[in-house]
Enzyme design. Sequence first.
Site, PDB file in Angstrom:
ATOM      1  CD  GLN A 267      20.546  -0.077   8.275  1.00  0.00           C
ATOM      2  OE1 GLN A 267      20.477  -1.323   8.044  1.00  0.00           O
ATOM      3  NE2 GLN A 267      21.538   0.752   8.710  1.00  0.00           N
ATOM      4  CB  CYS A 273      22.408  -2.936  10.732  1.00  0.00           C
ATOM      5  SG  CYS A 273      23.644  -2.698  11.642  1.00  0.00           S
ATOM      6  CG  HIS A 409      25.821  -4.470   7.894  1.00  0.00           C
ATOM      7  ND1 HIS A 409      24.805  -3.258   8.528  1.00  0.00           N
ATOM      8  CD2 HIS A 409      25.143  -4.861   6.696  1.00  0.00           C
ATOM      9  CE1 HIS A 409      23.877  -3.305   7.702  1.00  0.00           C
ATOM     10  NE2 HIS A 409      23.969  -4.116   6.536  1.00  0.00           N
TER      11      HIS A 409
END
Length: 462
Positions: A267, A273, A409
Amino acid sequence: MAVCLFSSFFFFSSLVLVFGNPFGRWTYISPDELEVKGAAEVAVREFNRVNGLEEMYRNLRIMEATKQIVSGVKYNLTVVLERTQCKKGQDVMPDTCLHVYTPSLGMKCYFSILTVPWLNQTKVLHQMCSQERLITEISDTELSSRENAYSPKLKNEMLETMTLFKDFVTTYNKTYSDQKEATRRLQIFSENLQKAQKLQEMDQGTAEYGVTKYSDLTEDEFRSLYLNPLLSSQPPRPMKKAVVPQISPPAEWDWRDHGAVTEVKNQGMCGSCWAFSVIGNIEGQWFLKKGSLISLSEQELVDCDKVDKACGGGLPSNAYEAIEKLGGVETERDYSYQGHKEPCSFSANKVSAYINSSMEISKDENEIASWLAQNGPISIALNAFAMQFYRKGISHPFRILCNPWMIDHAVLLVGFGERNGIPFWAIKNSWGTEWGEQGYYYLYRGSGACGMNTMCSSAVVN
Ligand SMILES: *[C@@H]1O[C@H](CO)[C@@H](O)[C@H](O)[C@H]1NC(C)=O
Ligand SMILES: *[C@@H]1O[C@H](CO)[C@@H](O)[C@H](O)[C@H]1NC(C)=O
Ligand SMILES: *[C@@H]1O[C@H](CO)[C@@H](O)[C@H](O)[C@H]1NC(C)=O
Ligand SMILES: *[C@@H]1O[C@H](CO)[C@@H](O)[C@H](O)[C@H]1NC(C)=O
Protein backbone atom coordinates in the site's frame (compact mmCIF):
# COMPACT_ATOMS: atom_id res chain seq x y z
CA MET A 1 -44.35 30.90 43.89
CA ALA A 2 -42.06 33.74 42.90
CA VAL A 3 -40.32 33.49 46.25
CA CYS A 4 -39.87 29.82 45.81
CA LEU A 5 -38.27 30.28 42.42
CA PHE A 6 -36.05 32.99 43.77
CA SER A 7 -34.89 30.96 46.74
CA SER A 8 -34.11 27.86 44.72
CA PHE A 9 -32.12 30.00 42.33
CA PHE A 10 -30.28 31.43 45.31
CA PHE A 11 -29.70 27.99 46.73
CA PHE A 12 -28.26 26.81 43.44
CA SER A 13 -25.96 29.78 42.96
CA SER A 14 -24.63 29.51 46.50
CA LEU A 15 -23.77 25.88 45.85
CA VAL A 16 -21.94 27.02 42.75
CA LEU A 17 -19.97 29.36 44.96
CA VAL A 18 -19.19 26.63 47.45
CA PHE A 19 -17.89 24.29 44.80
CA GLY A 20 -16.53 27.04 42.58
CA ASN A 21 -17.89 24.88 39.86
CA PRO A 22 -21.30 24.76 38.24
CA PHE A 23 -23.10 21.43 38.30
CA GLY A 24 -22.57 19.18 35.35
CA ARG A 25 -19.93 21.24 33.63
CA TRP A 26 -16.41 19.88 33.17
CA THR A 27 -13.65 22.22 34.29
CA TYR A 28 -9.91 21.91 34.27
CA ILE A 29 -8.19 21.46 37.60
CA SER A 30 -4.51 21.54 38.47
CA PRO A 31 -2.89 18.09 38.53
CA ASP A 32 -1.16 19.23 41.73
CA GLU A 33 -4.38 19.38 43.74
CA LEU A 34 -4.54 16.88 46.56
CA GLU A 35 -7.96 15.61 45.44
CA VAL A 36 -6.55 14.85 41.98
CA LYS A 37 -3.57 13.00 43.40
CA GLY A 38 -5.85 11.00 45.66
CA ALA A 39 -8.11 10.04 42.77
CA ALA A 40 -5.10 9.07 40.65
CA GLU A 41 -3.76 6.89 43.44
CA VAL A 42 -6.99 4.92 43.57
CA ALA A 43 -7.03 4.60 39.78
CA VAL A 44 -3.45 3.31 39.56
CA ARG A 45 -4.09 0.81 42.33
CA GLU A 46 -7.11 -0.42 40.35
CA PHE A 47 -5.06 -0.54 37.14
CA ASN A 48 -2.46 -2.72 38.86
CA ARG A 49 -5.17 -4.94 40.28
CA VAL A 50 -7.00 -5.71 37.05
CA ASN A 51 -4.31 -5.85 34.35
CA GLY A 52 -2.70 -9.16 33.50
CA LEU A 53 0.85 -7.85 33.77
CA GLU A 54 3.54 -9.08 36.08
CA GLU A 55 5.08 -5.80 37.17
CA MET A 56 3.55 -3.00 39.10
CA TYR A 57 3.15 0.39 37.48
CA ARG A 58 3.09 3.67 39.28
CA ASN A 59 2.00 7.21 38.61
CA LEU A 60 4.78 9.17 36.91
CA ARG A 61 2.91 12.29 35.92
CA ILE A 62 -0.66 13.50 35.80
CA MET A 63 -0.84 15.28 32.49
CA GLU A 64 -4.36 16.59 32.56
CA ALA A 65 -7.21 16.65 35.02
CA THR A 66 -10.81 17.71 34.61
CA LYS A 67 -13.63 17.45 37.06
CA GLN A 68 -17.40 17.55 37.06
CA ILE A 69 -19.74 17.83 39.98
CA VAL A 70 -22.44 15.22 39.72
CA SER A 71 -23.76 13.10 42.57
CA GLY A 72 -20.25 13.33 43.87
CA VAL A 73 -17.20 14.51 41.98
CA LYS A 74 -16.16 12.92 38.73
CA TYR A 75 -12.56 13.24 37.59
CA ASN A 76 -11.19 12.52 34.14
CA LEU A 77 -7.44 12.15 34.38
CA THR A 78 -4.73 11.57 31.81
CA VAL A 79 -1.92 9.87 33.64
CA VAL A 80 1.44 8.55 32.52
CA LEU A 81 2.48 5.43 34.38
CA GLU A 82 5.95 4.00 34.55
CA ARG A 83 6.82 0.37 34.95
CA THR A 84 8.62 -0.55 38.16
CA GLN A 85 10.87 -3.49 38.92
CA CYS A 86 8.49 -4.73 41.59
CA LYS A 87 6.40 -7.74 40.79
CA LYS A 88 2.83 -8.03 41.90
CA GLY A 89 2.23 -10.01 45.04
CA GLN A 90 5.30 -8.57 46.70
CA ASP A 91 3.97 -6.63 49.60
CA VAL A 92 5.59 -3.29 48.79
CA MET A 93 4.43 0.18 47.94
CA PRO A 94 5.10 0.95 44.27
CA ASP A 95 6.74 4.21 45.33
CA THR A 96 9.63 2.36 46.91
CA CYS A 97 10.36 0.33 43.77
CA LEU A 98 13.12 1.11 41.29
CA HIS A 99 11.81 1.99 37.89
CA VAL A 100 12.96 0.15 34.82
CA TYR A 101 15.91 1.77 33.05
CA THR A 102 14.99 4.52 30.66
CA PRO A 103 14.08 4.96 27.95
CA SER A 104 11.48 2.36 28.64
CA LEU A 105 7.89 1.63 27.97
CA GLY A 106 5.21 3.04 30.13
CA MET A 107 1.48 3.46 29.88
CA LYS A 108 -0.64 6.41 29.03
CA CYS A 109 -3.96 6.04 30.77
CA TYR A 110 -7.30 7.80 30.71
CA PHE A 111 -9.17 7.30 33.95
CA SER A 112 -12.68 8.29 34.89
CA ILE A 113 -13.11 8.29 38.63
CA LEU A 114 -16.10 9.04 40.83
CA THR A 115 -15.60 10.10 44.42
CA VAL A 116 -18.40 10.59 46.90
CA PRO A 117 -16.58 12.37 49.73
CA TRP A 118 -19.46 12.21 52.20
CA LEU A 119 -19.64 8.42 51.74
CA ASN A 120 -15.88 8.02 51.73
CA GLN A 121 -16.15 6.24 48.39
CA THR A 122 -13.94 6.42 45.34
CA LYS A 123 -14.42 4.16 42.38
CA VAL A 124 -12.91 3.87 38.94
CA LEU A 125 -15.67 4.10 36.33
CA HIS A 126 -13.56 3.66 33.25
CA GLN A 127 -9.95 3.13 32.34
CA MET A 128 -8.19 2.96 29.03
CA CYS A 129 -4.45 2.50 28.85
CA SER A 130 -2.07 2.06 25.98
CA GLN A 131 1.60 1.41 25.89
CA GLU A 132 3.80 4.39 25.33
CA ARG A 133 7.49 5.09 25.08
CA LEU A 134 8.67 7.26 27.94
CA ILE A 135 11.57 9.58 27.98
CA THR A 136 11.61 9.91 31.71
CA GLU A 137 13.18 12.93 33.25
CA ILE A 138 15.83 11.54 35.54
CA SER A 139 17.98 13.55 37.88
CA ASP A 140 21.64 14.24 37.10
CA THR A 141 22.94 12.33 40.07
CA GLU A 142 20.83 9.33 39.20
CA LEU A 143 22.08 9.53 35.64
CA SER A 144 25.76 9.72 36.59
CA SER A 145 25.46 6.83 39.01
CA ARG A 146 23.83 4.81 36.27
CA GLU A 147 26.48 5.77 33.80
CA ASN A 148 29.16 4.58 36.18
CA ALA A 149 27.41 1.30 36.70
CA TYR A 150 26.47 0.67 33.09
CA SER A 151 29.01 2.51 31.04
CA PRO A 152 30.79 -0.46 29.36
CA LYS A 153 27.48 -2.14 28.68
CA LEU A 154 25.98 1.07 27.34
CA LYS A 155 28.93 1.56 25.01
CA ASN A 156 28.56 -1.96 23.69
CA GLU A 157 24.85 -1.44 23.19
CA MET A 158 25.51 1.73 21.25
CA LEU A 159 27.97 -0.05 18.98
CA GLU A 160 25.48 -2.84 18.44
CA THR A 161 22.76 -0.35 17.64
CA MET A 162 24.97 1.45 15.11
CA THR A 163 25.76 -1.85 13.39
CA LEU A 164 22.09 -2.80 13.27
CA PHE A 165 21.22 0.63 11.90
CA LYS A 166 23.82 0.29 9.15
CA ASP A 167 22.38 -3.10 8.19
CA PHE A 168 18.90 -1.61 8.26
CA VAL A 169 19.85 1.26 5.96
CA THR A 170 21.34 -1.12 3.37
CA THR A 171 18.67 -3.82 3.67
CA TYR A 172 15.80 -1.42 3.16
CA ASN A 173 17.64 0.99 0.89
CA LYS A 174 17.03 3.97 3.14
CA THR A 175 18.22 7.44 2.26
CA TYR A 176 18.02 10.49 4.50
CA SER A 177 18.16 14.10 3.38
CA ASP A 178 21.14 15.06 5.55
CA GLN A 179 23.29 14.08 8.51
CA LYS A 180 20.92 15.71 10.97
CA GLU A 181 18.01 13.67 9.68
CA ALA A 182 20.12 10.49 9.75
CA THR A 183 21.04 11.13 13.38
CA ARG A 184 17.41 11.70 14.26
CA ARG A 185 16.45 8.46 12.53
CA LEU A 186 19.21 6.59 14.37
CA GLN A 187 17.79 7.88 17.65
CA ILE A 188 14.29 6.72 16.72
CA PHE A 189 15.68 3.40 15.50
CA SER A 190 17.42 2.89 18.82
CA GLU A 191 14.26 3.65 20.78
CA ASN A 192 12.32 1.30 18.52
CA LEU A 193 14.78 -1.51 19.22
CA GLN A 194 13.95 -1.17 22.90
CA LYS A 195 10.28 -1.05 22.11
CA ALA A 196 10.56 -4.23 20.06
CA GLN A 197 12.42 -5.85 22.92
CA LYS A 198 9.62 -4.96 25.31
CA LEU A 199 7.07 -6.36 22.87
CA GLN A 200 9.18 -9.49 22.74
CA GLU A 201 9.26 -9.82 26.51
CA MET A 202 5.54 -9.33 26.80
CA ASP A 203 4.39 -11.57 23.94
CA GLN A 204 2.50 -14.67 25.02
CA GLY A 205 2.95 -16.43 21.68
CA THR A 206 6.00 -17.35 19.63
CA ALA A 207 6.42 -14.10 17.72
CA GLU A 208 9.77 -12.49 17.05
CA TYR A 209 9.85 -8.70 17.11
CA GLY A 210 12.78 -6.57 16.02
CA VAL A 211 14.03 -4.57 13.08
CA THR A 212 11.52 -4.09 10.27
CA LYS A 213 11.34 -1.62 7.42
CA TYR A 214 9.37 0.65 9.74
CA SER A 215 12.08 0.77 12.43
CA ASP A 216 13.04 4.38 11.72
CA LEU A 217 9.51 5.75 12.18
CA THR A 218 8.00 7.11 15.37
CA GLU A 219 4.73 5.59 16.43
CA ASP A 220 2.88 8.73 15.32
CA GLU A 221 4.48 8.69 11.89
CA PHE A 222 3.70 5.01 11.51
CA ARG A 223 0.07 5.52 12.52
CA SER A 224 -0.52 8.45 10.24
CA LEU A 225 1.26 6.93 7.24
CA TYR A 226 0.10 3.32 7.36
CA LEU A 227 -2.93 2.90 9.60
CA ASN A 228 -6.61 3.68 9.31
CA PRO A 229 -8.20 5.87 12.00
CA LEU A 230 -11.71 5.53 10.54
CA LEU A 231 -12.05 1.87 11.50
CA SER A 232 -12.70 2.53 15.16
CA SER A 233 -14.17 6.01 14.85
CA GLN A 234 -16.98 5.33 12.40
CA PRO A 235 -19.67 2.67 12.69
CA PRO A 236 -19.68 0.30 9.70
CA ARG A 237 -22.56 0.49 7.21
CA PRO A 238 -25.05 -2.20 8.24
CA MET A 239 -24.92 -5.30 6.03
CA LYS A 240 -26.95 -8.47 6.01
CA LYS A 241 -25.61 -11.30 8.13
CA ALA A 242 -23.82 -14.21 6.51
CA VAL A 243 -25.21 -17.68 7.04
CA VAL A 244 -22.85 -19.69 9.22
CA PRO A 245 -22.20 -23.21 7.87
CA GLN A 246 -23.65 -25.77 10.27
CA ILE A 247 -20.47 -27.83 10.38
CA SER A 248 -17.43 -27.44 12.55
CA PRO A 249 -14.35 -26.11 10.78
CA PRO A 250 -11.52 -28.39 9.67
CA ALA A 251 -8.39 -28.43 11.86
CA GLU A 252 -6.62 -26.24 9.35
CA TRP A 253 -7.26 -24.46 6.11
CA ASP A 254 -5.26 -22.15 3.89
CA TRP A 255 -6.67 -20.54 0.75
CA ARG A 256 -3.13 -19.98 -0.57
CA ASP A 257 -3.00 -23.76 -1.15
CA HIS A 258 -6.20 -23.58 -3.21
CA GLY A 259 -5.30 -20.76 -5.56
CA ALA A 260 -7.67 -18.14 -4.13
CA VAL A 261 -5.08 -15.57 -3.06
CA THR A 262 -3.08 -13.18 -5.24
CA GLU A 263 0.47 -11.99 -4.56
CA VAL A 264 1.18 -9.83 -1.51
CA LYS A 265 0.82 -6.17 -2.47
CA ASN A 266 2.18 -2.95 -1.01
CA GLN A 267 0.00 0.00 0.00
CA GLY A 268 3.02 2.30 0.28
CA MET A 269 2.81 5.44 2.42
CA CYS A 270 -0.97 5.60 2.20
CA GLY A 271 -3.63 4.51 4.69
CA SER A 272 -5.47 2.50 2.02
CA CYS A 273 -5.40 -0.86 3.84
CA TRP A 274 -9.20 -0.97 3.63
CA ALA A 275 -9.02 -1.09 -0.19
CA PHE A 276 -6.46 -3.92 -0.12
CA SER A 277 -8.51 -5.88 2.38
CA VAL A 278 -11.70 -5.60 0.32
CA ILE A 279 -10.03 -6.24 -3.04
CA GLY A 280 -8.30 -9.33 -1.57
CA ASN A 281 -11.69 -10.63 -0.52
CA ILE A 282 -13.25 -9.93 -3.93
CA GLU A 283 -10.34 -11.64 -5.71
CA GLY A 284 -11.10 -14.74 -3.62
CA GLN A 285 -14.87 -14.57 -4.18
CA TRP A 286 -14.43 -14.09 -7.93
CA PHE A 287 -12.04 -17.05 -8.09
CA LEU A 288 -14.40 -19.29 -6.13
CA LYS A 289 -17.47 -18.34 -8.18
CA LYS A 290 -15.98 -17.81 -11.61
CA GLY A 291 -12.87 -19.98 -11.52
CA SER A 292 -10.18 -17.45 -12.37
CA LEU A 293 -7.87 -15.61 -10.02
CA ILE A 294 -7.44 -12.04 -11.24
CA SER A 295 -5.40 -9.40 -9.46
CA LEU A 296 -7.84 -6.47 -9.10
CA SER A 297 -7.46 -2.72 -8.65
CA GLU A 298 -7.17 -1.03 -5.24
CA GLN A 299 -6.49 2.31 -6.91
CA GLU A 300 -10.02 2.32 -8.31
CA LEU A 301 -11.31 2.40 -4.73
CA VAL A 302 -8.75 5.00 -3.63
CA ASP A 303 -9.83 7.30 -6.49
CA CYS A 304 -13.53 6.56 -6.97
CA ASP A 305 -14.98 5.61 -3.57
CA LYS A 306 -16.21 9.04 -2.49
CA VAL A 307 -17.52 7.89 0.89
CA ASP A 308 -14.14 6.67 2.11
CA LYS A 309 -11.09 8.84 2.58
CA ALA A 310 -8.54 7.40 0.12
CA CYS A 311 -5.14 7.43 1.92
CA GLY A 312 -6.83 8.80 5.03
CA GLY A 313 -8.61 5.54 5.76
CA GLY A 314 -11.89 3.88 4.94
CA LEU A 315 -14.36 1.19 5.88
CA PRO A 316 -14.71 -2.13 4.02
CA SER A 317 -18.51 -1.87 4.30
CA ASN A 318 -18.46 1.40 2.31
CA ALA A 319 -16.00 0.02 -0.21
CA TYR A 320 -18.28 -2.86 -1.22
CA GLU A 321 -21.09 -0.41 -1.80
CA ALA A 322 -18.83 1.83 -3.88
CA ILE A 323 -17.93 -1.09 -6.15
CA GLU A 324 -21.58 -2.08 -6.53
CA LYS A 325 -22.47 1.49 -7.51
CA LEU A 326 -19.57 1.81 -9.94
CA GLY A 327 -20.57 -1.47 -11.57
CA GLY A 328 -17.42 -3.50 -10.92
CA VAL A 329 -13.66 -3.51 -10.59
CA GLU A 330 -10.92 -3.17 -13.16
CA THR A 331 -7.77 -5.28 -13.05
CA GLU A 332 -4.61 -4.29 -11.24
CA ARG A 333 -2.93 -3.99 -14.63
CA ASP A 334 -5.58 -1.72 -16.18
CA TYR A 335 -5.94 0.53 -13.15
CA SER A 336 -2.63 0.21 -11.35
CA TYR A 337 -1.73 1.29 -7.85
CA GLN A 338 -0.26 4.79 -7.35
CA GLY A 339 -0.26 5.12 -3.57
CA HIS A 340 -2.01 8.50 -3.61
CA LYS A 341 -5.40 9.77 -4.63
CA GLU A 342 -5.91 10.74 -8.27
CA PRO A 343 -9.01 11.75 -10.23
CA CYS A 344 -11.29 8.75 -10.75
CA SER A 345 -10.59 7.21 -14.15
CA PHE A 346 -12.81 4.16 -13.92
CA SER A 347 -14.21 2.97 -17.21
CA ALA A 348 -17.16 0.61 -17.27
CA ASN A 349 -15.95 -1.25 -20.34
CA LYS A 350 -12.80 -2.38 -18.52
CA VAL A 351 -14.70 -4.08 -15.67
CA SER A 352 -13.22 -7.52 -14.99
CA ALA A 353 -15.12 -8.53 -11.87
CA TYR A 354 -18.28 -7.42 -10.15
CA ILE A 355 -20.02 -8.02 -6.86
CA ASN A 356 -23.73 -8.15 -6.16
CA SER A 357 -23.80 -7.33 -2.45
CA SER A 358 -21.86 -7.73 0.75
CA MET A 359 -22.37 -9.26 4.14
CA GLU A 360 -21.18 -9.24 7.70
CA ILE A 361 -19.67 -12.44 9.08
CA SER A 362 -19.90 -13.75 12.65
CA LYS A 363 -17.80 -12.46 15.56
CA ASP A 364 -17.33 -16.02 16.86
CA GLU A 365 -13.91 -17.31 15.87
CA ASN A 366 -15.16 -20.86 15.35
CA GLU A 367 -17.89 -19.65 13.03
CA ILE A 368 -15.41 -17.39 11.26
CA ALA A 369 -13.21 -20.45 10.64
CA SER A 370 -16.17 -22.50 9.33
CA TRP A 371 -17.26 -19.71 7.03
CA LEU A 372 -13.73 -19.15 5.76
CA ALA A 373 -13.03 -22.81 4.98
CA GLN A 374 -16.29 -23.06 3.03
CA ASN A 375 -16.46 -19.69 1.34
CA GLY A 376 -13.09 -18.00 0.95
CA PRO A 377 -10.80 -15.35 2.44
CA ILE A 378 -12.44 -12.73 4.70
CA SER A 379 -11.90 -8.99 5.00
CA ILE A 380 -11.13 -8.22 8.66
CA ALA A 381 -9.92 -5.32 10.76
CA LEU A 382 -7.66 -5.43 13.80
CA ASN A 383 -5.54 -3.41 16.18
CA ALA A 384 -2.07 -3.18 14.59
CA PHE A 385 -0.37 -2.59 17.95
CA ALA A 386 2.13 -5.46 17.54
CA MET A 387 2.70 -5.14 13.80
CA GLN A 388 5.22 -2.31 13.37
CA PHE A 389 8.06 -4.48 14.68
CA TYR A 390 6.69 -7.94 13.85
CA ARG A 391 9.08 -10.28 12.05
CA LYS A 392 7.68 -13.79 12.30
CA GLY A 393 5.96 -16.35 14.49
CA ILE A 394 2.58 -16.27 16.19
CA SER A 395 1.89 -12.89 17.70
CA HIS A 396 -0.11 -12.91 20.94
CA PRO A 397 -0.04 -9.57 22.75
CA PHE A 398 -1.72 -9.03 26.09
CA ARG A 399 -5.32 -7.99 25.65
CA ILE A 400 -4.79 -4.80 27.63
CA LEU A 401 -2.04 -3.73 25.22
CA CYS A 402 -3.92 -4.71 22.09
CA ASN A 403 -7.35 -3.31 22.84
CA PRO A 404 -9.96 -5.08 20.67
CA TRP A 405 -11.99 -1.88 20.28
CA MET A 406 -9.11 0.15 18.94
CA ILE A 407 -8.99 -1.45 15.49
CA ASP A 408 -6.87 0.59 13.10
CA HIS A 409 -5.85 -1.68 10.24
CA ALA A 410 -7.72 -3.79 7.66
CA VAL A 411 -6.25 -7.02 6.30
CA LEU A 412 -7.28 -10.33 4.72
CA LEU A 413 -7.86 -13.54 6.67
CA VAL A 414 -6.75 -16.41 4.40
CA GLY A 415 -6.37 -19.41 6.68
CA PHE A 416 -5.88 -20.94 10.09
CA GLY A 417 -4.15 -23.87 11.77
CA GLU A 418 -1.77 -24.71 14.57
CA ARG A 419 1.99 -24.50 14.95
CA ASN A 420 3.42 -26.65 17.74
CA GLY A 421 0.01 -26.73 19.36
CA ILE A 422 -0.53 -22.97 19.18
CA PRO A 423 -3.63 -22.03 17.16
CA PHE A 424 -3.16 -19.19 14.68
CA TRP A 425 -4.84 -17.15 11.98
CA ALA A 426 -2.89 -16.58 8.75
CA ILE A 427 -3.34 -12.97 7.69
CA LYS A 428 -2.39 -11.39 4.38
CA ASN A 429 -1.09 -7.88 4.94
CA SER A 430 -0.44 -5.15 2.35
CA TRP A 431 3.01 -3.93 3.42
CA GLY A 432 5.04 -5.81 0.78
CA THR A 433 6.71 -9.22 1.00
CA GLU A 434 9.71 -7.95 2.95
CA TRP A 435 7.49 -7.37 5.98
CA GLY A 436 6.56 -10.26 8.33
CA GLU A 437 6.59 -13.81 6.99
CA GLN A 438 6.74 -13.02 3.26
CA GLY A 439 4.12 -10.37 3.82
CA TYR A 440 1.93 -12.43 6.19
CA TYR A 441 1.07 -11.93 9.85
CA TYR A 442 0.32 -14.86 12.16
CA LEU A 443 -1.92 -14.00 15.06
CA TYR A 444 -3.10 -16.11 17.99
CA ARG A 445 -6.52 -17.70 17.38
CA GLY A 446 -9.22 -18.25 19.99
CA SER A 447 -9.15 -15.16 22.19
CA GLY A 448 -10.36 -12.45 19.82
CA ALA A 449 -6.76 -11.23 19.78
CA CYS A 450 -6.42 -7.55 18.84
CA GLY A 451 -10.11 -7.40 17.86
CA MET A 452 -9.57 -9.52 14.73
CA ASN A 453 -13.12 -10.87 15.06
CA THR A 454 -14.91 -7.54 15.35
CA MET A 455 -15.30 -6.46 11.72
CA CYS A 456 -15.40 -9.53 9.44
CA SER A 457 -17.08 -9.18 6.08
CA SER A 458 -17.23 -10.41 2.52
CA ALA A 459 -18.52 -9.42 -0.87
CA VAL A 460 -21.15 -11.60 -2.54
CA VAL A 461 -20.68 -12.57 -6.18
CA ASN A 462 -23.70 -14.20 -7.82
C1 LIG B 1 -14.64 11.64 30.77
O1 LIG B 1 -14.35 10.25 30.58
C2 LIG B 1 -15.44 9.50 30.09
C3 LIG B 1 -15.03 8.05 30.03
O2 LIG B 1 -13.81 7.90 29.40
C4 LIG B 1 -15.86 10.03 28.72
O3 LIG B 1 -16.96 9.33 28.25
C5 LIG B 1 -16.18 11.50 28.84
O4 LIG B 1 -16.47 12.01 27.57
C6 LIG B 1 -15.03 12.28 29.45
N1 LIG B 1 -15.40 13.66 29.62
C7 LIG B 1 -14.60 14.66 29.29
C8 LIG B 1 -15.14 16.04 29.45
O5 LIG B 1 -13.47 14.48 28.85
C1 LIG C 1 -13.16 7.57 55.73
O1 LIG C 1 -11.94 6.90 55.48
C2 LIG C 1 -10.87 7.31 56.34
C3 LIG C 1 -9.60 6.63 55.85
O2 LIG C 1 -9.85 5.34 55.34
C4 LIG C 1 -11.22 6.95 57.76
O3 LIG C 1 -10.18 7.34 58.62
C5 LIG C 1 -12.51 7.64 58.14
O4 LIG C 1 -12.91 7.27 59.44
C6 LIG C 1 -13.63 7.30 57.15
N1 LIG C 1 -14.81 8.07 57.44
C7 LIG C 1 -16.06 7.59 57.32
C8 LIG C 1 -17.18 8.54 57.63
O5 LIG C 1 -16.28 6.43 57.02
C1 LIG D 1 17.38 2.15 -3.79
O1 LIG D 1 16.72 3.41 -3.86
C2 LIG D 1 17.07 4.21 -4.97
C3 LIG D 1 16.40 5.57 -4.82
O2 LIG D 1 15.11 5.47 -4.33
C4 LIG D 1 16.67 3.47 -6.25
O3 LIG D 1 17.02 4.24 -7.37
C5 LIG D 1 17.35 2.11 -6.28
O4 LIG D 1 16.94 1.38 -7.38
C6 LIG D 1 17.06 1.32 -5.00
N1 LIG D 1 17.84 0.11 -4.99
C7 LIG D 1 17.34 -1.05 -4.61
C8 LIG D 1 18.28 -2.20 -4.60
O5 LIG D 1 16.18 -1.18 -4.28
C1 LIG E 1 -24.84 -9.42 -10.22
O1 LIG E 1 -24.28 -8.22 -10.71
C2 LIG E 1 -23.97 -8.25 -12.08
C3 LIG E 1 -23.23 -6.98 -12.43
O2 LIG E 1 -23.82 -5.87 -11.85
C4 LIG E 1 -25.25 -8.40 -12.88
O3 LIG E 1 -24.98 -8.44 -14.26
C5 LIG E 1 -25.92 -9.71 -12.44
O4 LIG E 1 -27.18 -9.85 -13.10
C6 LIG E 1 -26.14 -9.72 -10.94
N1 LIG E 1 -26.64 -11.02 -10.56
C7 LIG E 1 -27.73 -11.18 -9.80
C8 LIG E 1 -28.13 -12.57 -9.50
O5 LIG E 1 -28.32 -10.22 -9.36
